[in-house]
Design an enzyme around this catalytic site. Structure first.
Site, PDB file in Angstrom:
ATOM      1  N   HIS A 130     -41.077  -5.294-111.983  1.00  0.00           N
ATOM      2  CA  HIS A 130     -41.959  -5.531-113.133  1.00  0.00           C
ATOM      3  C   HIS A 130     -42.578  -6.933-113.030  1.00  0.00           C
ATOM      4  CE1 HIS A 130     -40.305  -2.362-116.216  1.00  0.00           C
ATOM      5  NE2 HIS A 130     -40.655  -1.822-115.062  1.00  0.00           N
TER       6      HIS A 130
ATOM      7  N   GLU B  50     -42.741  -9.348-115.091  1.00  0.00           N
ATOM      8  CA  GLU B  50     -41.888 -10.446-115.578  1.00  0.00           C
ATOM      9  C   GLU B  50     -40.819 -10.824-114.560  1.00  0.00           C
ATOM     10  OE1 GLU B  50     -42.629  -7.512-117.098  1.00  0.00           O
ATOM     11  OE2 GLU B  50     -42.096  -7.604-119.217  1.00  0.00           O
TER      12      GLU B  50
ATOM     13  N   CYS C 152     -39.321  -4.782-121.517  1.00  0.00           N
ATOM     14  CA  CYS C 152     -38.261  -3.765-121.574  1.00  0.00           C
ATOM     15  C   CYS C 152     -36.893  -4.452-121.557  1.00  0.00           C
ATOM     16  CB  CYS C 152     -38.397  -2.810-120.387  1.00  0.00           C
ATOM     17  SG  CYS C 152     -37.922  -3.560-118.806  1.00  0.00           S
TER      18      CYS C 152
ATOM     19  N   CYS D 225     -36.243  -6.721-118.434  1.00  0.00           N
ATOM     20  CA  CYS D 225     -36.989  -7.989-118.415  1.00  0.00           C
ATOM     21  C   CYS D 225     -36.543  -8.913-119.544  1.00  0.00           C
ATOM     22  CB  CYS D 225     -38.486  -7.706-118.490  1.00  0.00           C
ATOM     23  SG  CYS D 225     -39.073  -6.833-117.019  1.00  0.00           S
TER      24      CYS D 225
END
Lengths: 153, 153
Positions: free
Chosen positions: B55, B57, B85, B88
Site C-alpha cells: 500500500h 502508506e 486500513c 497501514c
C-alpha cells in the site's frame, strides 16, 4: 490437542525467533506453509533495518507473495510465535491468508482478540481460521529471556 | 477550515495517486512530511509487485524510516488520499507518526473510525492526531474514475 503438523511448523517459527534473538531483535519468528511445505520465513528485523514495519509476519508475507507470484495467499497457513499486531493482522486479511496459528497471546498489542480483533471483524471481507496456544510456553520463554537480558544492561 | 499547508501536501499525495492510476493500480497516494519538507512518497503498487502489503502508506513509511535512519517518525505528518486500513494504521502507530491527514473516508476497510479505530485505541501505546476530509472530493473522484474504468472492461 495440538496437531503434530502445527507443532512441527511452530518449531520452525521458533527457530526464526531464535535468529532474531541472536541479532538482538525482539525474538518473534514466522513461517508460511502451503501444501505442507514452508514457502516463506521471516523474523523480526526492526532494529537491523531501523524500519518499524519490518515485523516477522510482514517479511514472511512479502516473501510468500514473491514465492507464489501472487498477491493472494488463499491456501496458506501462517505460523507466528506471538499474537499478531494490528499491522500484521491487517496484512493477513489483505493477503487472504486461510489460517493463522500463533503461540502466546500479546496483551499489549495483540490484534486477534487481546486489544482488538482485526481477524474476525465482520465488516472486513475476509476472515481467517485461528488456532492459538501452540507451544505457547516456548514462544513466551524466548521473549522473557530477551527482555530479562535487556533489563540487565 | 483546511490549512494551506495541508492542502499543498494533500495535492502532492493526489499526484502520487495519479501515478498509481497511470500504472493501473487502485489510485491511492501518500507523502510523509517533516519540518515542512516531503521526506518520503509512495503510491499503491499491489499489482506491480503482486504484494498485498504494498500500500502507498507502507511504501512511504519504509522510505521515511530509511530517509531518517530511524524506526520512529515522531515529528512526521503522513498525508494519504483515503482513510488507512488496519495494516497501514497499525504501521503508523508502530512508527509513532505524530499526525495523520487523510482525504476521503473508506467505509469498507477504514481503520480510523469507519470499520475499526486503530489510531485512537486507548490500549495501544501511541495515539496520532487526525485531520480528515482534506480535498476529499478530489481524492474520491480519482478512485471513482478508476473503478468506473474497471467496470467497463
Amino acid at each position: 490437542m495440538a496437531k503434530d503438523e502445527d507443532i512441527y511448523f511452530m518449531k520452525e517459527a521458533i527457530k526464526e525467533a531464535g535468529y532474531a534473538f541472536q541479532e538482538d531483535e525482539v525474538p518473534v519468528g514466522c513461517v508460511i506453509v502451503k501444501d505442507k511445505r514452508i514457502i516463506a520465513r521471516g523474523h523480526n528485523q526492526v532494529e537491523l533495518l531501523q524500519d518499524s514495519t519490518a515485523h516477522a509476519e510482514m517479511i514472511a508475507l512479502t516473501a510468500a507473495c514473491e514465492a507464489l507470484k501472487s498477491k493472494w495467499l488463499n491456501d496458506c497457513t501462517l505460523y507466528v510465535t506471538i499474537e499478531p499486531c494490528s499491522m500484521c493482522a491487517g496484512a493477513m486479511v489483505l493477503a487472504r491468508i486461510k489460517r493463522l496459528v500463533f503461540g502466546c497471546f500479546d496483551p499489549k498489542t495483540g490484534a486477534c482478540g487481546s486489544v482488538v480483533n482485526i481477524i474476525h471483524n465482520k465488516k472486513l471481507n475476509h476472515r481467517i481460521l485461528i488456532t492459538s496456544g501452540i507451544l505457547k510456553e516456548d514462544c513466551k520463554i524466548i521473549l522473557q529471556e530477551f527482555f530479562k537480558g535487556k533489563r540487565k544492561k
